[in-house]
Design a protein around this motif. Structure first.
Motif, PDB file in Angstrom:
ATOM      1  N   VAL A 196     -15.220  11.235  -7.108  1.00 37.14           N
ATOM      2  CA  VAL A 196     -14.244  12.328  -7.178  1.00 37.14           C
ATOM      3  C   VAL A 196     -14.635  13.441  -6.216  1.00 37.14           C
ATOM      4  O   VAL A 196     -13.783  14.081  -5.591  1.00 37.14           O
ATOM      5  N   MET A 197     -15.928  13.664  -6.064  1.00 30.77           N
ATOM      6  CA  MET A 197     -16.408  14.758  -5.222  1.00 30.77           C
ATOM      7  C   MET A 197     -16.094  14.524  -3.745  1.00 30.77           C
ATOM      8  O   MET A 197     -15.740  15.462  -3.017  1.00 30.77           O
ATOM      9  N   ILE A 198     -16.222  13.279  -3.279  1.00 31.65           N
ATOM     10  CA  ILE A 198     -15.961  12.996  -1.863  1.00 31.65           C
ATOM     11  C   ILE A 198     -14.505  12.634  -1.606  1.00 31.65           C
ATOM     12  O   ILE A 198     -14.119  12.405  -0.450  1.00 31.65           O
ATOM     13  N   LEU A 199     -13.704  12.601  -2.661  1.00 26.38           N
ATOM     14  CA  LEU A 199     -12.291  12.262  -2.505  1.00 26.38           C
ATOM     15  C   LEU A 199     -11.563  13.187  -1.528  1.00 26.38           C
ATOM     16  O   LEU A 199     -10.777  12.704  -0.696  1.00 26.38           O
ATOM     17  N   PRO A 200     -11.787  14.509  -1.557  1.00 26.10           N
ATOM     18  CA  PRO A 200     -11.073  15.370  -0.596  1.00 26.10           C
ATOM     19  C   PRO A 200     -11.375  15.024   0.853  1.00 26.10           C
ATOM     20  O   PRO A 200     -10.486  15.133   1.712  1.00 26.10           O
ATOM     21  N   TYR A 201     -12.615  14.614   1.165  1.00 33.67           N
ATOM     22  CA  TYR A 201     -12.943  14.261   2.542  1.00 33.67           C
ATOM     23  C   TYR A 201     -12.144  13.038   2.989  1.00 33.67           C
ATOM     24  O   TYR A 201     -11.583  13.005   4.090  1.00 33.67           O
ATOM     25  N   VAL A 202     -12.092  12.029   2.125  1.00 33.54           N
ATOM     26  CA  VAL A 202     -11.385  10.799   2.471  1.00 33.54           C
ATOM     27  C   VAL A 202      -9.894  11.067   2.608  1.00 33.54           C
ATOM     28  O   VAL A 202      -9.244  10.617   3.565  1.00 33.54           O
ATOM     29  N   VAL A 203      -9.324  11.827   1.666  1.00 33.40           N
ATOM     30  CA  VAL A 203      -7.888  12.092   1.685  1.00 33.40           C
ATOM     31  C   VAL A 203      -7.509  12.927   2.909  1.00 33.40           C
ATOM     32  O   VAL A 203      -6.547  12.606   3.629  1.00 33.40           O
ATOM     33  N   SER A 204      -8.262  13.982   3.169  1.00 27.21           N
ATOM     34  CA  SER A 204      -7.901  14.898   4.247  1.00 27.21           C
ATOM     35  C   SER A 204      -7.950  14.222   5.607  1.00 27.21           C
ATOM     36  O   SER A 204      -6.998  14.293   6.388  1.00 27.21           O
ATOM     37  N   VAL A 205      -9.060  13.546   5.896  1.00 28.50           N
ATOM     38  CA  VAL A 205      -9.200  12.902   7.204  1.00 28.50           C
ATOM     39  C   VAL A 205      -8.219  11.747   7.352  1.00 28.50           C
ATOM     40  O   VAL A 205      -7.601  11.567   8.420  1.00 28.50           O
ATOM     41  N   SER A 206      -8.027  10.947   6.305  1.00 28.50           N
ATOM     42  CA  SER A 206      -7.102   9.818   6.379  1.00 28.50           C
ATOM     43  C   SER A 206      -5.669  10.290   6.553  1.00 28.50           C
ATOM     44  O   SER A 206      -4.907   9.728   7.353  1.00 28.50           O
ATOM     45  N   GLU A 207      -5.289  11.335   5.819  1.00 25.77           N
ATOM     46  CA  GLU A 207      -3.915  11.835   5.929  1.00 25.77           C
ATOM     47  C   GLU A 207      -3.645  12.427   7.304  1.00 25.77           C
ATOM     48  O   GLU A 207      -2.568  12.247   7.870  1.00 25.77           O
ATOM     49  N   ASP A 208      -4.624  13.118   7.860  1.00 27.69           N
ATOM     50  CA  ASP A 208      -4.456  13.658   9.214  1.00 27.69           C
ATOM     51  C   ASP A 208      -4.294  12.526  10.231  1.00 27.69           C
ATOM     52  O   ASP A 208      -3.490  12.638  11.170  1.00 27.69           O
ATOM     53  N   ALA A 209      -5.057  11.441  10.060  1.00 31.00           N
ATOM     54  CA  ALA A 209      -4.934  10.301  10.973  1.00 31.00           C
ATOM     55  C   ALA A 209      -3.566   9.637  10.841  1.00 31.00           C
ATOM     56  O   ALA A 209      -2.959   9.235  11.844  1.00 31.00           O
ATOM     57  N   MET A 210      -3.053   9.529   9.617  1.00 29.27           N
ATOM     58  CA  MET A 210      -1.739   8.919   9.420  1.00 29.27           C
ATOM     59  C   MET A 210      -0.627   9.799   9.976  1.00 29.27           C
ATOM     60  O   MET A 210       0.344   9.294  10.546  1.00 29.27           O
ATOM     61  N   ARG A 211      -0.764  11.107   9.816  1.00 26.54           N
ATOM     62  CA  ARG A 211       0.245  12.014  10.344  1.00 26.54           C
ATOM     63  C   ARG A 211       0.268  12.008  11.864  1.00 26.54           C
ATOM     64  O   ARG A 211       1.279  12.357  12.477  1.00 26.54           O
ATOM     65  N   ALA A 212      -0.858  11.617  12.481  1.00 30.30           N
ATOM     66  CA  ALA A 212      -0.928  11.581  13.944  1.00 30.30           C
ATOM     67  C   ALA A 212      -0.255  10.341  14.529  1.00 30.30           C
ATOM     68  O   ALA A 212      -0.057  10.271  15.744  1.00 30.30           O
ATOM     69  N   VAL A 213       0.093   9.363  13.701  1.00 28.65           N
ATOM     70  CA  VAL A 213       0.798   8.179  14.195  1.00 28.65           C
ATOM     71  C   VAL A 213       2.189   8.600  14.670  1.00 28.65           C
ATOM     72  O   VAL A 213       2.915   9.293  13.945  1.00 28.65           O
ATOM     73  N   PRO A 214       2.597   8.234  15.873  1.00 31.16           N
ATOM     74  CA  PRO A 214       3.901   8.682  16.401  1.00 31.16           C
ATOM     75  C   PRO A 214       5.066   8.250  15.511  1.00 31.16           C
ATOM     76  O   PRO A 214       5.081   7.136  14.965  1.00 31.16           O
ATOM     77  N   ASP A 215       6.032   9.123  15.366  1.00 33.04           N
ATOM     78  CA  ASP A 215       7.213   8.818  14.553  1.00 33.04           C
ATOM     79  C   ASP A 215       8.046   7.690  15.164  1.00 33.04           C
ATOM     80  O   ASP A 215       8.818   7.039  14.447  1.00 33.04           O
ATOM     81  N   THR A 216       7.889   7.466  16.463  1.00 38.59           N
ATOM     82  CA  THR A 216       8.646   6.380  17.086  1.00 38.59           C
ATOM     83  C   THR A 216       8.259   5.027  16.495  1.00 38.59           C
ATOM     84  O   THR A 216       9.109   4.127  16.396  1.00 38.59           O
ATOM     85  N   LEU A 217       6.998   4.872  16.093  1.00 42.20           N
ATOM     86  CA  LEU A 217       6.586   3.615  15.452  1.00 42.20           C
ATOM     87  C   LEU A 217       7.256   3.456  14.097  1.00 42.20           C
ATOM     88  O   LEU A 217       7.681   2.347  13.733  1.00 42.20           O
ATOM     89  N   ARG A 218       7.351   4.545  13.355  1.00 36.73           N
ATOM     90  CA  ARG A 218       8.026   4.473  12.058  1.00 36.73           C
ATOM     91  C   ARG A 218       9.516   4.157  12.252  1.00 36.73           C
ATOM     92  O   ARG A 218      10.083   3.319  11.539  1.00 36.73           O
TER      93      ARG A 218
END
Length: 316
Positions: free
Chosen positions: A178-200
């Motif tokens: 639970v303690m390291i959950l924010p690190y995983v969520v924050s970095v992973s979500e930023d990486a997913m948001r960086a995927v170009p919308d054209t691919l979606r």
């Protein structure tokens, strides 16, 4: 005549405006000063890292002059402060990896699911409100997590597992997840948001649902960043001190059973650092040998993460 005027009063720029030579000199000095400050700032981190490595290696070499590396890596007993001293790192290493593995079993799936939800499903207002709340978990002092694991999670687990020891590796592993959950969520979500919308948009045009787009397009496209999040979480879990020192116990025990108590490498460093061992003694030098081992483990994780990021970046 014009050339003489320019030489006397200053240079002319491309628009024919006269520039004060003093201004050019001041700008050049400011530029050089900014470069020096930035170089000095970058050098500080390199110097500190090099100093840490030097201290660990120099003190560990004195330790390994007395204890062989083979015994250090293969002996299953760790009793450096006893009369019958043994210096096997395996009990500390196994406890560290077990607790960190349990933490990853919690943080990786939960963090990935939360990152996908925040990136692909959550409305903007909910996302902007939920991310700070998750990141607040990273600001809670680790000593609070330790007592939470000892006084709340362990008794709760004992209702389902009556034979569970008061000090065990399962409870701190779950809490660390639970303690390291924010690190995983924050970095992973930023990486997913960086995927170009054209691919979606291309996936939607092919008839993909939002779930299939997230699984087959977004996650593969952000896999290098997601891998970095996992490595960051693992490094954070391996280096955690207070949670395991409070809830897992401080008795080195070579076991693979997470329901038993054991001392991790960081917990041992804390235990010995609080003692009155004389500087230069073999017991004191064990701190640096364990610290060097911990440093090499995190270094291997970072190298593996760098290799995986390069590999997936080439594939996708």
């Amino acid at each position: 005549m014009a050339d003489q005027t320019v030489a006397t009063n200053g240079a002319l720029d491309a628009g024919g405006v006269r520039i004060d030579p003093g201004f050019l000199m001041r700008r050049r000095v400011k530029d050089l000063l900014a470069r020096f400050i930035l170089f000095l700032s970058a050098s500080v981190s390199v110097f500190v890292s090099a100093a840490i490595v030097y201290i660990l290696i120099s003190e560990s070499l004195s330790f390994f002059e007395v204890v062989s590396i083979w015994d250090f890596l293969t002996d299953t007993q760790w009793t450096p402060l006893f009369t019958d001293a043994h210096y096997g790192i395996l009990p500390l290493l196994s406890a560290t990896l077990i607790v960190s593995g349990i933490a990853l079993l919690v943080a990786v799936p939960a963090g990935t699911v939360l990152a996908v939800y925040l990136s692909e499903y959550a409305p903007p207002k909910l996302r902007e409100g939920l991310k700070p709340v998750l990141e607040l978990l990273g600001g809670v002092p680790t000593v609070i997590y330790g007592y939470f694991a000892l006084l709340f999670v362990t008794p709760m687990l004992q209702t389902f597992m009556p034979g569970l020891n008061g000090f065990n590796m399962l409870a701190p592993g779950l809490v660390m997840g639970v303690m390291i959950l924010p690190y995983v969520v924050s970095v992973s979500e930023d990486a997913m948001r960086a995927v170009p919308d054209t691919l979606r948009e291309g996936a939607y045009a092919l008839g993909f649902s939002r779930f299939h787009t997230a699984v087959r397009v977004v996650i593969p496209g952000a896999l290098s960043g997601i891998t970095a999040a996992y490595i960051l979480g693992m490094s954070r879990a391996v280096g955690e001190t207070m949670v395991v020192a409070i809830a897992a116990g401080q008795n080195p025990n070579f076991t693979l059973d997470p329901t038993e108590g054991a001392a991790t490498m960081t917990a041992y460093i804390v235990q010995v650092s609080l003692g009155d061992l004389p500087h230069g003694s073999i017991g004191y030098q064990t701190i640096f040998a364990v610290g060097l081992t911990l440093f090499l483990i995190t270094l291997l994780f970072n190298i593996a993460g760098f290799w995986l990021r390069r590999r997936f970046r080439e594939v996708y």
